[in-house]
Design a protein around this motif. Structure first.
Motif, PDB file in Angstrom:
ATOM      1  N   TYR A 147     -36.513 -39.054  54.034  1.00 14.79           N
ATOM      2  CA  TYR A 147     -37.177 -38.462  54.901  1.00 14.79           C
ATOM      3  C   TYR A 147     -36.782 -36.844  54.214  1.00 14.79           C
ATOM      4  CZ  TYR A 147     -39.823 -35.154  57.762  1.00 14.79           C
ATOM      5  OH  TYR A 147     -40.636 -34.276  58.386  1.00 14.79           O
ATOM      6  N   ASN A 148     -37.373 -35.969  53.471  1.00 13.21           N
ATOM      7  CA  ASN A 148     -36.697 -34.886  52.825  1.00 13.21           C
ATOM      8  C   ASN A 148     -37.496 -33.513  53.194  1.00 13.21           C
ATOM      9  OD1 ASN A 148     -34.954 -33.976  51.218  1.00 13.21           O
ATOM     10  ND2 ASN A 148     -35.893 -34.801  49.532  1.00 13.21           N
ATOM     11  N   TYR A 149     -37.693 -33.422  54.665  1.00 12.31           N
ATOM     12  CA  TYR A 149     -38.409 -32.034  54.697  1.00 12.31           C
ATOM     13  C   TYR A 149     -37.693 -31.420  55.879  1.00 12.31           C
ATOM     14  CZ  TYR A 149     -42.473 -29.196  54.414  1.00 12.31           C
ATOM     15  OH  TYR A 149     -43.351 -28.119  53.966  1.00 12.31           O
ATOM     16  N   HIS A 150     -36.178 -31.590  55.872  1.00 15.65           N
ATOM     17  CA  HIS A 150     -35.343 -30.775  56.791  1.00 15.65           C
ATOM     18  C   HIS A 150     -35.010 -29.738  55.665  1.00 15.65           C
ATOM     19  CE1 HIS A 150     -35.004 -33.752  59.830  1.00 15.65           C
ATOM     20  NE2 HIS A 150     -34.561 -34.752  58.715  1.00 15.65           N
ATOM     21  N   ASP A 151     -34.127 -28.834  56.088  1.00 15.43           N
ATOM     22  CA  ASP A 151     -33.773 -27.723  55.346  1.00 15.43           C
ATOM     23  C   ASP A 151     -32.982 -27.840  53.859  1.00 15.43           C
ATOM     24  OD1 ASP A 151     -31.092 -26.529  57.293  1.00 15.43           O
ATOM     25  OD2 ASP A 151     -31.287 -28.296  56.539  1.00 15.43           O
ATOM     26  N   SER A 152     -32.693 -29.164  53.552  1.00 13.61           N
ATOM     27  CA  SER A 152     -31.948 -29.518  52.425  1.00 13.61           C
ATOM     28  C   SER A 152     -32.960 -30.386  51.430  1.00 13.61           C
ATOM     29  CB  SER A 152     -30.889 -30.314  52.557  1.00 13.61           C
ATOM     30  OG  SER A 152     -31.190 -31.523  53.443  1.00 13.61           O
ATOM     31  N   ARG A 153     -33.822 -29.523  51.091  1.00  8.57           N
ATOM     32  CA  ARG A 153     -35.202 -30.017  50.097  1.00  8.57           C
ATOM     33  C   ARG A 153     -34.813 -30.237  48.928  1.00  8.57           C
ATOM     34  NH1 ARG A 153     -40.070 -27.015  53.356  1.00  8.57           N
ATOM     35  NH2 ARG A 153     -38.997 -26.929  55.273  1.00  8.57           N
ATOM     36  N   ILE A 154     -33.702 -31.028  48.579  1.00  6.12           N
ATOM     37  CA  ILE A 154     -33.577 -31.383  47.026  1.00  6.12           C
ATOM     38  C   ILE A 154     -33.640 -32.991  46.881  1.00  6.12           C
ATOM     39  CG2 ILE A 154     -32.290 -29.416  46.941  1.00  6.12           C
ATOM     40  CD1 ILE A 154     -29.686 -31.006  47.336  1.00  6.12           C
ATOM     41  N   LEU A 155     -33.815 -33.625  45.747  1.00  3.57           N
ATOM     42  CA  LEU A 155     -33.652 -34.757  45.594  1.00  3.57           C
ATOM     43  C   LEU A 155     -32.445 -35.285  45.670  1.00  3.57           C
ATOM     44  CD1 LEU A 155     -35.889 -34.774  42.303  1.00  3.57           C
ATOM     45  CD2 LEU A 155     -36.613 -35.578  44.636  1.00  3.57           C
ATOM     46  N   LYS A 156     -32.291 -36.345  46.470  1.00  5.09           N
ATOM     47  CA  LYS A 156     -30.626 -36.983  46.968  1.00  5.09           C
ATOM     48  C   LYS A 156     -30.758 -38.466  46.066  1.00  5.09           C
ATOM     49  CE  LYS A 156     -31.019 -34.163  51.159  1.00  5.09           C
ATOM     50  NZ  LYS A 156     -32.363 -33.648  51.208  1.00  5.09           N
ATOM     51  N   LYS A 191     -15.764 -24.869  47.960  1.00  6.56           N
ATOM     52  CA  LYS A 191     -14.810 -25.304  46.780  1.00  6.56           C
ATOM     53  C   LYS A 191     -15.352 -26.696  46.280  1.00  6.56           C
ATOM     54  CE  LYS A 191     -10.103 -25.476  45.505  1.00  6.56           C
ATOM     55  NZ  LYS A 191      -8.735 -25.063  46.077  1.00  6.56           N
ATOM     56  N   VAL A 192     -15.407 -27.649  47.179  1.00  2.15           N
ATOM     57  CA  VAL A 192     -15.697 -29.019  46.793  1.00  2.15           C
ATOM     58  C   VAL A 192     -17.151 -29.508  46.431  1.00  2.15           C
ATOM     59  CG1 VAL A 192     -15.363 -31.403  47.696  1.00  2.15           C
ATOM     60  CG2 VAL A 192     -13.558 -29.623  48.389  1.00  2.15           C
ATOM     61  N   ALA A 193     -18.181 -28.732  47.102  1.00  2.00           N
ATOM     62  CA  ALA A 193     -19.371 -29.505  46.734  1.00  2.00           C
ATOM     63  C   ALA A 193     -19.790 -28.999  45.510  1.00  2.00           C
ATOM     64  CB  ALA A 193     -20.509 -28.403  47.640  1.00  2.00           C
ATOM     65  N   PRO A 194     -20.625 -30.075  44.927  1.00  2.00           N
ATOM     66  CA  PRO A 194     -21.109 -29.749  43.464  1.00  2.00           C
ATOM     67  C   PRO A 194     -22.220 -28.639  43.235  1.00  2.00           C
ATOM     68  CG  PRO A 194     -22.006 -31.754  44.236  1.00  2.00           C
ATOM     69  CD  PRO A 194     -21.164 -31.326  45.387  1.00  2.00           C
ATOM     70  N   VAL A 195     -22.413 -28.195  42.161  1.00  2.00           N
ATOM     71  CA  VAL A 195     -23.376 -27.287  41.645  1.00  2.00           C
ATOM     72  C   VAL A 195     -24.801 -27.999  41.799  1.00  2.00           C
ATOM     73  CG1 VAL A 195     -24.575 -25.836  39.880  1.00  2.00           C
ATOM     74  CG2 VAL A 195     -21.878 -25.857  40.408  1.00  2.00           C
ATOM     75  N   GLU A 196     -24.801 -29.149  41.322  1.00  2.00           N
ATOM     76  CA  GLU A 196     -26.135 -30.058  41.331  1.00  2.00           C
ATOM     77  C   GLU A 196     -25.786 -31.577  41.877  1.00  2.00           C
ATOM     78  OE1 GLU A 196     -26.554 -30.918  36.555  1.00  2.00           O
ATOM     79  OE2 GLU A 196     -27.966 -29.416  37.467  1.00  2.00           O
ATOM     80  N   LEU A 197     -26.779 -32.249  42.196  1.00  2.00           N
ATOM     81  CA  LEU A 197     -26.555 -33.778  42.350  1.00  2.00           C
ATOM     82  C   LEU A 197     -26.908 -34.721  41.258  1.00  2.00           C
ATOM     83  CD1 LEU A 197     -27.609 -33.944  45.934  1.00  2.00           C
ATOM     84  CD2 LEU A 197     -25.425 -33.105  45.281  1.00  2.00           C
ATOM     85  N   LYS A 198     -25.993 -35.365  40.902  1.00  2.00           N
ATOM     86  CA  LYS A 198     -26.588 -36.223  39.572  1.00  2.00           C
ATOM     87  C   LYS A 198     -27.173 -37.467  40.018  1.00  2.00           C
ATOM     88  CE  LYS A 198     -22.276 -35.128  36.881  1.00  2.00           C
ATOM     89  NZ  LYS A 198     -21.272 -35.751  36.210  1.00  2.00           N
ATOM     90  N   PRO A 199     -28.466 -37.797  39.534  1.00  2.00           N
ATOM     91  CA  PRO A 199     -29.357 -38.897  39.629  1.00  2.00           C
ATOM     92  C   PRO A 199     -28.561 -40.290  39.839  1.00  2.00           C
ATOM     93  CG  PRO A 199     -30.027 -38.253  37.707  1.00  2.00           C
ATOM     94  CD  PRO A 199     -29.113 -37.083  38.133  1.00  2.00           C
ATOM     95  N   ALA A 200     -28.964 -40.994  40.875  1.00  2.00           N
ATOM     96  CA  ALA A 200     -28.195 -42.408  40.513  1.00  2.00           C
ATOM     97  C   ALA A 200     -28.650 -43.156  39.514  1.00  2.00           C
ATOM     98  CB  ALA A 200     -28.533 -43.001  42.084  1.00  2.00           C
TER      99      ALA A 200
END
Length: 515
Positions: free
Chosen positions: A371-380, A117-126
């Protein structure tokens, strides 16, 4: 049998695709209370309470907006479920009759509903505090001749006392020495790829101590070794064996007996630790002590932090229970732990340095995560370069942030000789499809905590897994050495690399003053 180097490297690295986000004990997460919570029907209130009860015993809390809804549902929550005795079938959850511990399926589903319910559909870039300037700043390019094979450079290290650069390759496990004209010569075959080197500070003296990682992908297979290599003969001698992915060696006199001990950071996966070796003559080990069995160490620093005359340790942990910890020397052969900072397990902490950025007499913290090779490989958008101000006694407060996708390392030095510390960064998991310029950024400090970022145009030459700052040519100016790990670890769909796969490394030679 002939080995296809490129395929071999990709195969080894893709085996880490199943890495879980959270590193926890095999016995399950430690939660704070019995499973007796009565749901109120308020999805957000119930979810927040249960997350604090069950998801913060092993690591810092991860806010819902730090990952997308799909990543939570399809990757992260299924990966976390078994630690709380919940079984999975695809993205569905169920409870086996024999799994009486952990969390009830009702309360687990409340956690799932909360994130959904709370998590966004996509992450907005900083938004970056300053735009990237794409130029060479004070640097010029030096490079060796391309090699025949694809480069899997896991280490580039300069022995400034002897005017050599050393590289190690994952596939061949060769240790190569490069002279001042950047001509390379193989000097040894290692038991596995080296990722860290310790050189004697005196010219022509001693062996090279190397940390050979064993498996580069994060698995619990203790095949790492510390070896001593004679650069003249190429002889390789085991110093310590059966280590969980050792990533760094430190030498310091912790017991004040006039002889350095050796500290090894065993990153491991779910099992690892920090180890202290009492050394004898000729690199022999007399005794091994475990400072901590906490896995995930990415970097350590040895200094007398509390000014009592005894050497202490500071360690950054980059998986699972991420954070920065200080180990104070108790003067009796042991250490007292002080936790300094804790980071969410999606940060992927990668490096740190202590430097007095604002000239107030207290060393500040320069920190990178990415480090971005865990199972959440999206730009953060929270990946990048941070500066934490030391307000006294190593109490750190975040002062400055610059977003860099997949930030890997930061090293501070006064590159332009203006009296202020500048910062060089690399990003192995940069947004290579849309913004490859962020792979290597030089931050010129113009005022305290104010920087002009220069994107050094080197993305066409390679992909930089490792970086060192050293005066490689002896002209008194700090240069930047970048090691090219050219294939594997790809995480962006439909991306085809266009960098040079055959350059083992490059040098950003400091040309300030035009010389």
């Amino acid at each position: 049998m002939k080995v296809n180097r490129k395929f071999y490297g990709i195969f080894c690295l893709l085996s880490s695709a199943v890495l879980v986000l959270v590193t926890a004990s095999l016995d399950g997460c430690r939660h704070k209370g019995a499973d007796d919570y009565q749901l109120t029907g308020d999805t957000i209130a119930d979810g927040k309470y249960l997350v604090k009860q069950y998801c913060t015993g092993c690591h810092a809390e991860t806010e819902p907006d730090m990952l997308t809804r799909d990543v939570w549902r399809m990757h992260t929550l299924p990966s976390m479920a078994h630690y709380l005795k919940i079984s999975t079938y695809g993205s569905d959850f169920y409870k086996k009759p024999e799994d009486t511990g952990g969390i009830s399926i009702v309360n687990w589903q409340a956690i799932v509903n909360y994130y959904n319910k709370v998590a966004p559909v996509e992450l907005k870039p900083a938004k970056a505090p300053a735009a990237l300037q794409k130029d060479w700043a004070v640097f010029g390019l030096k490079k060796p001749q391309p090699v025949t094979n694809v480069s899997f450079t896991t280490m580039v290290a300069a022995d400034t006392a002897n005017g050599k650069i050393y590289t190690s390759d994952l596939v061949t496990t060769e240790l190569t020495a490069w002279d001042k004209d950047l001509n390379g010569k193989q000097i040894a075959i290692l038991p596995s790829a080296a990722v860290d080197a310790q050189f004697d500070k005196q010219k022509g003296a001693g062996n090279i101590m190397l940390s050979c990682i064993g498996r580069i992908d994060a698995v619990d297979y203790p095949s790492g070794r510390i070896v001593a290599v004679n650069p003249g003969t190429g002889n390789v001698k085991d110093v310590a064996a059966d280590l969980p992915r050792p990533v760094q060696i430190l030498k310091a006199d912790f017991d004040k007996d006039g002889r350095d001990e050796m500290v090894v950071c065993g990153q491991g996966f779910t099992k690892g630790g920090i180890y202290l070796y009492k050394m004898g003559d000729n690199q022999s080990v007399l005794k091994k002590n475990v400072i901590t069995d906490r896995p995930g160490a990415v970097q350590a620093l040895a200094q007398d932090f509390n000014k009592d005359g005894w050497t202490d340790l500071m360690v950054l942990f980059g998986t699972g229970n991420e954070g920065l910890a200080m180990y104070i020397n108790d003067k009796k052969g042991g250490f007292i732990t002080r936790e300094l900072l804790q980071f969410p397990p999606v940060y992927g902490s990668t490096s740190f340095q202590l430097s007095d950025i604002d000239h107030d007499g207290n060393p500040d913290l320069i920190y990178t995560c990415g480090y971005n090779y865990h199972d959440s490989r999206i730009l953060k958008p929270y990946h990048g370069l941070y500066i934490y101000k030391n307000t006294g006694n190593f109490n750190f407060k975040q002062q400055w942030f610059y977003p860099i996708n997949g930030a890997t390392k930061a090293i501070a030095a006064d590159f332009d000789a203006d009296g202020d510390l500048d910062i060089a960064t690399t990003a192995f998991f940069a947004d290579m499809k849309n913004n490859p310029a962020e792979e290597c950024i030089y931050f010129d400090q113009v005022k305290p905590m104010q920087f002009t970022p220069h994107a050094i145009p080197v993305s066409q030459y390679g992909r930089w897994m490792n970086m060192q700052v050293a005066d490689w040519n002896g002209d008194g100016k700090p240069d930047i050495l970048l090691g090219n790990y050219a294939s594997g670890f790809l995480f962006q769909p439909d991306f085809r690399p266009n960098w040079d796969e055959h350059l083992p490394f490059i040098i950003l030679q400091n040309n300030r003053g035009g010389k």
